[in-house]
Design a protein around this motif. Sequence first.
Motif, PDB file in Angstrom:
ATOM      1  N   UNK A 122      63.337  20.615 -49.097  1.00  0.00           N
ATOM      2  CA  UNK A 122      63.696  20.959 -47.750  1.00  0.00           C
ATOM      3  C   UNK A 122      62.278  21.677 -47.422  1.00  0.00           C
ATOM      4  N   UNK A 123      61.151  20.667 -47.225  1.00  0.00           N
ATOM      5  CA  UNK A 123      59.693  20.968 -47.112  1.00  0.00           C
ATOM      6  C   UNK A 123      59.516  22.112 -45.951  1.00  0.00           C
ATOM      7  N   UNK A 124      60.246  22.153 -45.184  1.00  0.00           N
ATOM      8  CA  UNK A 124      59.965  23.082 -43.821  1.00  0.00           C
ATOM      9  C   UNK A 124      60.265  24.617 -44.172  1.00  0.00           C
ATOM     10  N   UNK A 125      60.732  24.827 -45.561  1.00  0.00           N
ATOM     11  CA  UNK A 125      61.111  26.085 -45.769  1.00  0.00           C
ATOM     12  C   UNK A 125      59.685  26.930 -46.532  1.00  0.00           C
ATOM     13  N   UNK A 126      58.641  26.011 -46.747  1.00  0.00           N
ATOM     14  CA  UNK A 126      57.675  26.553 -47.302  1.00  0.00           C
ATOM     15  C   UNK A 126      56.463  26.694 -46.207  1.00  0.00           C
ATOM     16  N   UNK A 127      55.619  27.586 -46.638  1.00  0.00           N
ATOM     17  CA  UNK A 127      54.527  28.028 -45.708  1.00  0.00           C
ATOM     18  C   UNK A 127      53.096  27.133 -46.067  1.00  0.00           C
ATOM     19  N   UNK A 128      53.222  26.803 -47.410  1.00  0.00           N
ATOM     20  CA  UNK A 128      51.989  26.210 -48.133  1.00  0.00           C
ATOM     21  C   UNK A 128      52.400  25.230 -49.165  1.00  0.00           C
ATOM     22  N   UNK A 129      51.795  24.226 -49.251  1.00  0.00           N
ATOM     23  CA  UNK A 129      51.747  23.209 -50.323  1.00  0.00           C
ATOM     24  C   UNK A 129      50.462  23.127 -50.958  1.00  0.00           C
ATOM     25  N   UNK A 151      56.828  15.282 -42.925  1.00  0.00           N
ATOM     26  CA  UNK A 151      58.220  15.877 -42.910  1.00  0.00           C
ATOM     27  C   UNK A 151      58.020  17.370 -42.426  1.00  0.00           C
ATOM     28  N   UNK A 152      57.173  17.970 -42.610  1.00  0.00           N
ATOM     29  CA  UNK A 152      56.927  19.582 -42.106  1.00  0.00           C
ATOM     30  C   UNK A 152      55.755  19.826 -41.724  1.00  0.00           C
ATOM     31  N   UNK A 153      55.534  19.531 -40.322  1.00  0.00           N
ATOM     32  CA  UNK A 153      53.807  19.740 -39.770  1.00  0.00           C
ATOM     33  C   UNK A 153      53.379  20.936 -39.827  1.00  0.00           C
ATOM     34  N   UNK A 154      54.228  21.934 -39.991  1.00  0.00           N
ATOM     35  CA  UNK A 154      53.839  23.527 -39.961  1.00  0.00           C
ATOM     36  C   UNK A 154      53.303  23.928 -41.197  1.00  0.00           C
ATOM     37  N   UNK A 155      53.693  23.091 -42.163  1.00  0.00           N
ATOM     38  CA  UNK A 155      53.234  23.597 -43.594  1.00  0.00           C
ATOM     39  C   UNK A 155      51.500  23.392 -43.781  1.00  0.00           C
ATOM     40  N   UNK A 156      51.033  24.392 -44.527  1.00  0.00           N
ATOM     41  CA  UNK A 156      49.513  24.163 -44.677  1.00  0.00           C
ATOM     42  C   UNK A 156      49.318  23.515 -46.099  1.00  0.00           C
ATOM     43  N   UNK A 157      48.633  22.365 -46.254  1.00  0.00           N
ATOM     44  CA  UNK A 157      48.521  21.438 -47.221  1.00  0.00           C
ATOM     45  C   UNK A 157      46.881  21.944 -47.910  1.00  0.00           C
ATOM     46  N   UNK A 158      47.201  22.231 -49.171  1.00  0.00           N
ATOM     47  CA  UNK A 158      45.763  22.813 -49.963  1.00  0.00           C
ATOM     48  C   UNK A 158      45.710  21.745 -51.189  1.00  0.00           C
ATOM     49  N   UNK A 159      44.432  20.920 -51.301  1.00  0.00           N
ATOM     50  CA  UNK A 159      44.229  20.319 -52.324  1.00  0.00           C
ATOM     51  C   UNK A 159      43.000  20.816 -53.268  1.00  0.00           C
TER      52      UNK A 159
END
Length: 587
Positions: A122-129, A151-159
């Motif tokens: 459940x990716x919506x439970x995370x604030x950051x990926x 799947x979780x538009x609010x999550x912040x994606x960091x690479x």
Amino acid sequence: MKCVLIAPPWPLFNRPSIQLACLSAFLKRHVPEIGCAVFHPYLELYQKIGLRLYDVISESSWISEAFGGMLLEPGHEQSQIWLIKKSLGRRSRRRLFNSSKEILKVRDCLKETLDVFLERHDWSQYDLCGITVSLNQLTSGLYLAREIKALAPSIKVVIGGAGVPEEVGQELLSQFEFIDYIVSGEGEKGLLEIVEGIKKGKPAQRGVIRGEIIEDLNELPIPDFTPYFAELATLRPSLRFSPVIPVEFSRGCFWGRCSFCNLNVQWKGYRRKSWQRLLKEVDFLSKRYKTLDFAFMDNALPPKEAKEFFDQVSLLGRDFNFFGELRASFSRKDAHLMKKAGLNIVQVGIEALSNSLLKRLRKGRTVMDNLASMRHLLEAGIELQGNLIMDFPGTSQEEVEETLSILKYAKYFRPLKPVSFWLGYGSPVFNDPKSFGIKAKRPHRFYSRIFPGRTFDVTMVCEYSGTLKQDRMLWKQVREYIQDWQKYWVDASKNGPPLSFRDGGDFVLIRQVMSQGQVLHHRLSQASRSIFLDTLEPIALEELIQRHSGISPEKILSFLKELQQKELIYCDGNKVLGLPVRIREKW
């Protein structure tokens, strides 16, 4: 606050990500309340396709990125399949993919593995990926980033990682809108800055975050590999293995001048841990995870601190197995010390067997240094993984001829791997191309195969125009010699090193396997033995003559000339190196 860190395919499957282990430990220390999940979905991929196939794909950046590209940019499979076939190289590797259909099966397996992984959480439970990428993880990492964001538009994606230095990271931000941040440089403080901003409800603006360097590496927490071992335990019993744990002795490079190298684009300044701290770290990790296999991630092990570490780690009384990278600046005694401690495989920055070319490569080493390193490692029983750079821009005929002349001495040691020069972003050659005869540089054309329809201005691997065609023609003869060297080594080393000796106290017996297969035997007695033994470490002629003042310099020089003609020693200017390695058994 909760975050998730992911290592996508295709890293070496038996090494957990040092980046994620360091980052998770660092975040937990500075934000104790954070929930930090760590995943390695490539382990599941290995379980599906097997070791041989996984290894072949992960050994080539172009192949691994093309497979990820099929998921990221569907509908262009023929272009990506062409690149995979082009990059397979050896016939033994090509047999694994006899048809496009077999390539597509692997693509489907990759997609199924990653899609099941995506559905499981459940990716919506995370604030950051956070996703770490190196040269062969970019496309699969981008695919995961895009799907998680969907799947979780609010999550912040960091690479972050070695594959996204500042300008390359900026380019990715402009191309892929689902990325929120690129961390360029060291990840710990950069990621912490993003986490603290999100936690305070004031996230940083979308962009490249330059991570501050860690000045004192001794202050870093010990990496946490617990999630990796938990995932490892879920593999089928027949596929489980004892992993190689990566550890850091240093960051950056204490030499840091090699003209071809871009390994330090992400590092700013050289720092190292104390040998006491590293000893504590290895001891702790070994006990905690019941493992004995470690790989140093350093550009090159710090010479003085490494000697202390290997001297002390051998006192722990465990059968360690280490891999590390070294500069060609260690002694015969050092090699035996490192072997005793468990250093069994090393990569040494040989790169060239021409003094002129070594100067243009800015290695700060000589042919004598390189041959001595190859000799010492063979004698100590340490496997050498060394490269010989082919096609370096502006190669001269004299440099190739010098290389060929040295190879007749080098053939008695483990063969080097021929590696074509490639122009890497951020290297001295990249930054000052005209000084190396390069007229123009541009992103490598293979990126258009991986990312059809996209145009990149900055990439990690580049093409160039200048003397490339001429360079390849010049190096053709060296490539052919190395093929012969590899065949010779297989046959000549069946019964021991091709050039070796045993010491009899007042005489030495030397055994030499010639290129045609015949075996020659030499006996050196008394003074001849003594002079020979003094050459087993590079020694100046003047010093050698002084040590044997009872013998005329003319006789010594005549003796050395005879040994050189027999390929038993190598002379370079005023220095001499004895080539045979000592063994203690009869063949």
